[in-house]
Design an enzyme around this catalytic site. Structure first.
Site, mmCIF file in Angstrom:
data_model
loop_
_atom_site.group_PDB
_atom_site.id
_atom_site.type_symbol
_atom_site.label_atom_id
_atom_site.label_comp_id
_atom_site.label_asym_id
_atom_site.label_seq_id
_atom_site.Cartn_x
_atom_site.Cartn_y
_atom_site.Cartn_z
ATOM 1 N N ALA A 132 0.713 -1.191 -0.079
ATOM 2 C CA ALA A 132 0.048 0.167 -0.004
ATOM 3 C C ALA A 132 1.040 1.063 0.106
ATOM 4 C CB ALA A 132 -1.122 0.085 1.158
ATOM 5 N N GLY B 67 0.613 -4.866 1.142
ATOM 6 C CA GLY B 67 -0.430 -5.167 0.565
ATOM 7 C C GLY B 67 -0.367 -5.835 -1.268
ATOM 8 N N GLU C 287 -0.423 -9.299 -0.265
ATOM 9 C CA GLU C 287 -1.897 -9.582 -0.202
ATOM 10 C C GLU C 287 -2.389 -9.695 -1.347
ATOM 11 O OE1 GLU C 287 -1.650 -6.603 2.885
ATOM 12 O OE2 GLU C 287 -2.875 -7.790 4.126
ATOM 13 N N GLU D 107 4.977 -4.821 7.128
ATOM 14 C CA GLU D 107 4.284 -3.914 7.892
ATOM 15 C C GLU D 107 4.747 -3.676 9.299
ATOM 16 O OE1 GLU D 107 2.793 -6.169 6.085
ATOM 17 O OE2 GLU D 107 1.240 -5.499 4.705
HETATM 18 N N1 CAA Z 1 4.641 3.342 -0.623
HETATM 19 C C1 CAA Z 1 5.031 4.516 -1.399
HETATM 20 N N2 CAA Z 1 6.168 4.520 -1.882
HETATM 21 C C2 CAA Z 1 6.801 3.282 -2.081
HETATM 22 C C3 CAA Z 1 6.575 2.227 -1.500
HETATM 23 C C4 CAA Z 1 5.179 1.967 -0.714
HETATM 24 N N3 CAA Z 1 4.897 0.892 -0.188
HETATM 25 N N4 CAA Z 1 7.776 1.243 -1.587
HETATM 26 C C5 CAA Z 1 8.538 1.803 -2.583
HETATM 27 N N5 CAA Z 1 8.178 3.239 -2.635
HETATM 28 C C6 CAA Z 1 8.734 4.244 -3.300
HETATM 29 C C7 CAA Z 1 10.087 4.727 -2.548
HETATM 30 O O1 CAA Z 1 9.478 5.776 -1.384
HETATM 31 C C8 CAA Z 1 10.802 5.489 -3.536
HETATM 32 O O2 CAA Z 1 10.340 6.861 -3.806
HETATM 33 P P1 CAA Z 1 11.343 7.797 -4.097
HETATM 34 O O3 CAA Z 1 12.332 7.649 -5.113
HETATM 35 O O4 CAA Z 1 10.494 9.137 -4.174
HETATM 36 O O5 CAA Z 1 12.174 7.937 -2.720
HETATM 37 C C9 CAA Z 1 10.787 4.356 -4.771
HETATM 38 O O6 CAA Z 1 9.472 3.756 -4.441
HETATM 39 C C10 CAA Z 1 11.772 3.335 -5.031
HETATM 40 O O7 CAA Z 1 11.948 2.795 -3.612
HETATM 41 P P2 CAA Z 1 13.251 2.579 -2.831
HETATM 42 O O8 CAA Z 1 14.233 3.888 -3.142
HETATM 43 O O9 CAA Z 1 13.013 2.406 -1.496
HETATM 44 O O10 CAA Z 1 14.000 1.332 -3.613
HETATM 45 P P3 CAA Z 1 14.893 0.168 -2.893
HETATM 46 O O11 CAA Z 1 15.471 -0.646 -4.124
HETATM 47 O O12 CAA Z 1 15.882 0.811 -2.215
HETATM 48 O O13 CAA Z 1 13.905 -0.589 -2.054
HETATM 49 C C11 CAA Z 1 12.063 -1.894 -1.232
HETATM 50 C C12 CAA Z 1 12.945 -1.458 -2.505
HETATM 51 C C13 CAA Z 1 12.730 -2.748 -0.286
HETATM 52 C C14 CAA Z 1 10.598 -2.515 -1.650
HETATM 53 C C15 CAA Z 1 11.787 -0.394 -0.493
HETATM 54 O O14 CAA Z 1 11.028 0.615 -1.348
HETATM 55 C C16 CAA Z 1 10.648 -0.735 0.515
HETATM 56 O O15 CAA Z 1 10.968 -1.332 1.683
HETATM 57 N N6 CAA Z 1 9.345 -0.373 0.402
HETATM 58 C C17 CAA Z 1 8.211 -0.439 1.319
HETATM 59 C C18 CAA Z 1 7.745 -1.829 1.757
HETATM 60 C C19 CAA Z 1 6.741 -1.777 2.500
HETATM 61 O O16 CAA Z 1 6.709 -1.392 3.615
HETATM 62 N N7 CAA Z 1 5.395 -2.225 2.345
HETATM 63 C C20 CAA Z 1 4.259 -2.363 2.722
HETATM 64 C C21 CAA Z 1 3.518 -0.879 2.891
HETATM 65 S S1 CAA Z 1 1.923 -1.038 4.001
HETATM 66 C C22 CAA Z 1 0.980 -1.961 3.493
HETATM 67 O O17 CAA Z 1 1.068 -2.581 2.450
HETATM 68 C C23 CAA Z 1 -0.289 -1.845 4.421
HETATM 69 C C24 CAA Z 1 -1.342 -2.995 4.220
HETATM 70 O O18 CAA Z 1 -1.323 -4.303 4.552
HETATM 71 C C25 CAA Z 1 -2.422 -2.716 3.400
#
Ligand code: CAA
Length: 257
Positions: free
Chosen positions: A65, A108, A111, A131
């Site tokens: 998400a 998400g 999921e 998460e």
């Molecule tokens: N939401 C918003 N933006 C996201 C994102 C997310 N879930 N995942 C990645 N992005 C964005 C980053 O902010 C980044 O944007 P900027 O270039 O503007 O900074 C861009 O995508 C590229 O990401 P990274 O620079 O972080 O890329 P990376 O290769 O270094 O890392 C990653 C990749 C390990 C996937 C890392 O991006 C990450 O940990 N993402 C978040 C994963 C996460 O926590 N997901 C769960 C979300 S909560 C949820 O999903 C709730 C639910 O159950 C409904």
């Protein structure tokens, strides 16, 4: 069918829906989820389409998400946004859905893959419910569906640590039905879809419905409970800190309040 955050390709009787926010690793914001539900519903009603494939790009199926959209929200706002019930409408598609997963399928995103009927994983696929690292819990069915797919103890370890599961483990755990090289992933999903399309559409529809019944009953209660817990976390300092830390690219400091 033209969308801002999706690409829809028709190869009747198969349709391919590609998540298309590559700059943010296909993070699932409200606009994307609304478009996804709209596309799936249209294709579900289209008599020429018999099977749907959902995919991302090479780097990400979906990284979860959209954290940017949620970081400052409170529990009531999260509830009123009504985003998560959109996931239920993916489940409501009556035609078979196949997720072709390359790269990240996180939160998400994981999921959403779980909501599909079949998962074809490429060797690069990385599944996780991270998460817990940003101060919340899965909110789109992860606790319930993974408990059923992986069993209680494996689901606990997976969700409580937020660790990554690689493609082979996903195959061994029954999450993915096959693992293929990344360049073959969509083709493998296509082959599977074509094979299903050769069967009786009515039998396929009823078989899908019957298999899903095996997950119903207390699943509804479980999902409602999970959703309330997820919204509740948006009243915590840990959620604010966890999501802020992610956006500021630093380690989160959780205080447990
Ligand atoms: N939401 C918003 N933006 C996201 C994102 C997310 N879930 N995942 C990645 N992005 C964005 C980053 O902010 C980044 O944007 P900027 O270039 O503007 O900074 C861009 O995508 C590229 O990401 P990274 O620079 O972080 O890329 P990376 O290769 O270094 O890392 C990653 C990749 C390990 C996937 C890392 O991006 C990450 O940990 N993402 C978040 C994963 C996460 O926590 N997901 C769960 C979300 S909560 C949820 O999903 C709730 C639910 O159950 C409904």
């Amino acid at each position: 069918m033209s969308y801002q955050n999706l690409l829809v390709m028709r190869e009747d009787p198969v349709a391919i829906v590609q998540l298309n926010r590559p700059k943010v690793l296909n993070a699932l914001n409200l606009a994307l989820m609304q478009e996804l539900v709209d596309a799936l519903q249209h294709l579900d009603q289209d008599e020429k389409i018999r099977c749907l494939i959902l995919t991302g790009d090479e780097k990400a199926f979906a990284a979860g998400a959209d954290i940017r959209e949620m970081a400052d929200a409170g529990p009531i706002e999260m509830l009123q946004r009504n985003t998560i019930p959109l996931w239920d409408r993916v489940q409501a598609v009556s035609k078979p859905t196949i997720a072709a997963v390359s790269g990240y399928a996180l939160g998400g995103g994981c999921e959403l893959a779980l909501l599909c009927d079949i998962i074809v994983a490429s060797e690069t696929a990385r599944f996780a419910q991270p998460e817990i690292n940003i101060g919340v819990i899965p909110g789109a069915g992860g606790t319930q569906r993974l408990a059923r797919t992986l069993g209680k103890h494996k689901a606990m370890e997976f969700i409580l640590t937020g660790r990554t599961m690689l493609a082979q483990e996903a195959l061994d755990a029954g999450l993915a039905c096959r693992v293929v090289p990344p360049e073959a992933c969509l083709d493998e999903a296509r082959k599977l879809a074509v094979e299903i399309c050769q069967r009786s559409p009515l039998a396929v529809k009823l078989a899908k419905e019957a298999i899903l019944k095996a997950f119903e009953g207390s699943l509804r209660e479980g999902l409602d409970f999970e959703r309330k817990c997820f919204y509740l976390m948006f009243g915590s300092e840990d959620q604010k800190e966890g999501m802020r830390a992610f956006l500021e690219k630093r380690q989160a400091e959780f205080k447990g309040r």
